[in-house]
Write a protein that holds these residues in place. Sequence first.
Motif, PDB file in Angstrom:
ATOM      1  N   GLN A  91      -3.805   5.604 -11.755  1.00 52.41           N
ATOM      2  CA  GLN A  91      -4.329   4.696 -10.731  1.00 52.41           C
ATOM      3  C   GLN A  91      -3.287   3.615 -10.469  1.00 52.41           C
ATOM      4  O   GLN A  91      -2.770   3.010 -11.419  1.00 52.41           O
ATOM      5  CB  GLN A  91      -5.617   4.037 -11.214  1.00 52.41           C
ATOM      6  CG  GLN A  91      -6.722   5.001 -11.535  1.00 52.41           C
ATOM      7  CD  GLN A  91      -7.905   4.291 -12.196  1.00 52.41           C
ATOM      8  OE1 GLN A  91      -8.112   3.100 -12.036  1.00 52.41           O
ATOM      9  NE2 GLN A  91      -8.673   5.047 -12.961  1.00 52.41           N
ATOM     10  N   VAL A  92      -2.995   3.379  -9.200  1.00 51.98           N
ATOM     11  CA  VAL A  92      -2.002   2.376  -8.834  1.00 51.98           C
ATOM     12  C   VAL A  92      -2.539   1.571  -7.654  1.00 51.98           C
ATOM     13  O   VAL A  92      -3.015   2.137  -6.671  1.00 51.98           O
ATOM     14  CB  VAL A  92      -0.654   3.012  -8.416  1.00 51.98           C
ATOM     15  CG1 VAL A  92       0.364   1.931  -8.090  1.00 51.98           C
ATOM     16  CG2 VAL A  92      -0.129   3.951  -9.484  1.00 51.98           C
ATOM     17  N   SER A  93      -2.442   0.259  -7.778  1.00 52.45           N
ATOM     18  CA  SER A  93      -2.741  -0.614  -6.643  1.00 52.45           C
ATOM     19  C   SER A  93      -1.666  -1.688  -6.590  1.00 52.45           C
ATOM     20  O   SER A  93      -1.072  -2.037  -7.615  1.00 52.45           O
ATOM     21  CB  SER A  93      -4.133  -1.242  -6.770  1.00 52.45           C
ATOM     22  OG  SER A  93      -4.203  -2.093  -7.894  1.00 52.45           O
ATOM     23  N   ALA A  94      -1.398  -2.188  -5.396  1.00 53.59           N
ATOM     24  CA  ALA A  94      -0.379  -3.220  -5.214  1.00 53.59           C
ATOM     25  C   ALA A  94      -0.865  -4.197  -4.157  1.00 53.59           C
ATOM     26  O   ALA A  94      -1.523  -3.802  -3.197  1.00 53.59           O
ATOM     27  CB  ALA A  94       0.949  -2.587  -4.800  1.00 53.59           C
ATOM     28  N   ARG A  95      -0.527  -5.467  -4.374  1.00 50.66           N
ATOM     29  CA  ARG A  95      -0.947  -6.494  -3.422  1.00 50.66           C
ATOM     30  C   ARG A  95       0.073  -7.626  -3.403  1.00 50.66           C
ATOM     31  O   ARG A  95       0.777  -7.855  -4.387  1.00 50.66           O
ATOM     32  CB  ARG A  95      -2.318  -7.021  -3.761  1.00 50.66           C
ATOM     33  CG  ARG A  95      -2.387  -7.802  -5.051  1.00 50.66           C
ATOM     34  CD  ARG A  95      -3.824  -8.194  -5.427  1.00 50.66           C
ATOM     35  NE  ARG A  95      -3.888  -8.999  -6.613  1.00 50.66           N
ATOM     36  CZ  ARG A  95      -3.529  -8.648  -7.839  1.00 50.66           C
ATOM     37  NH1 ARG A  95      -3.026  -7.454  -8.037  1.00 50.66           N
ATOM     38  NH2 ARG A  95      -3.637  -9.472  -8.858  1.00 50.66           N
ATOM     39  N   ASP A 109       0.827  -1.212   0.000  1.00 48.59           N
ATOM     40  CA  ASP A 109       0.000   0.000   0.000  1.00 48.59           C
ATOM     41  C   ASP A 109       0.858   1.259   0.000  1.00 48.59           C
ATOM     42  O   ASP A 109       0.554   2.235  -0.703  1.00 48.59           O
ATOM     43  CB  ASP A 109      -0.958   0.016   1.188  1.00 48.59           C
ATOM     44  CG  ASP A 109      -2.036  -1.047   1.078  1.00 48.59           C
ATOM     45  OD1 ASP A 109      -2.355  -1.475  -0.053  1.00 48.59           O
ATOM     46  OD2 ASP A 109      -2.556  -1.462   2.129  1.00 48.59           O
ATOM     47  N   ASP A 110       1.951   1.245   0.774  1.00 44.75           N
ATOM     48  CA  ASP A 110       2.877   2.379   0.795  1.00 44.75           C
ATOM     49  C   ASP A 110       3.535   2.569  -0.570  1.00 44.75           C
ATOM     50  O   ASP A 110       3.701   3.692  -1.036  1.00 44.75           O
ATOM     51  CB  ASP A 110       3.976   2.186   1.844  1.00 44.75           C
ATOM     52  CG  ASP A 110       3.475   2.306   3.263  1.00 44.75           C
ATOM     53  OD1 ASP A 110       2.397   2.892   3.472  1.00 44.75           O
ATOM     54  OD2 ASP A 110       4.181   1.818   4.169  1.00 44.75           O
ATOM     55  N   PHE A 111       3.919   1.446  -1.202  1.00 36.06           N
ATOM     56  CA  PHE A 111       4.532   1.557  -2.519  1.00 36.06           C
ATOM     57  C   PHE A 111       3.538   2.100  -3.533  1.00 36.06           C
ATOM     58  O   PHE A 111       3.883   2.974  -4.334  1.00 36.06           O
ATOM     59  CB  PHE A 111       5.099   0.218  -3.003  1.00 36.06           C
ATOM     60  CG  PHE A 111       5.656   0.339  -4.381  1.00 36.06           C
ATOM     61  CD1 PHE A 111       6.852   1.004  -4.587  1.00 36.06           C
ATOM     62  CD2 PHE A 111       4.957  -0.144  -5.473  1.00 36.06           C
ATOM     63  CE1 PHE A 111       7.353   1.174  -5.876  1.00 36.06           C
ATOM     64  CE2 PHE A 111       5.448   0.018  -6.761  1.00 36.06           C
ATOM     65  CZ  PHE A 111       6.653   0.675  -6.957  1.00 36.06           C
ATOM     66  N   ALA A 112       2.315   1.606  -3.523  1.00 36.23           N
ATOM     67  CA  ALA A 112       1.292   2.096  -4.455  1.00 36.23           C
ATOM     68  C   ALA A 112       1.101   3.598  -4.277  1.00 36.23           C
ATOM     69  O   ALA A 112       1.005   4.340  -5.266  1.00 36.23           O
ATOM     70  CB  ALA A 112      -0.025   1.350  -4.258  1.00 36.23           C
TER      71      ALA A 112
END
Length: 116
Positions: free
Chosen positions: A73-77, A32-35
């Motif tokens: 838009q950016v999401s990471a998981r 989440d921090d990276f996104a």
Amino acid sequence: MAIRSHYYLSIADLAHARGPLPALSYDGAGPDDFAAALRDALRTSGLFERWRALQDDPDEVDPALAGIDPAAQVSARVSDLRIDVDLITDLPMSIVRHRLNLLIGPNWQLRDMRAA
């Protein structure tokens, strides 16, 4: 008019993924921090301007690298043992690559890219 692209990226070891310049490098704690860091790097000119100011001749920096996308838009998981990143933007890959390299160096991989 720019074409919106959907980039599918992965990061094998986010805990150790850092850019070459500590002052510009990602320093977060998880996906989440990276996104959020990548989103900010693409939506605003802050990271680019800080990098530009560190160059020997800031006025000679290619202005094409300064592009931003306020709607990026950016999401990471977490997925298996890596971080999967979904990025939707109208910025060209040259800018995306530059910002990623500033944040986490070569510690990322482009897995796929499609029209958004």
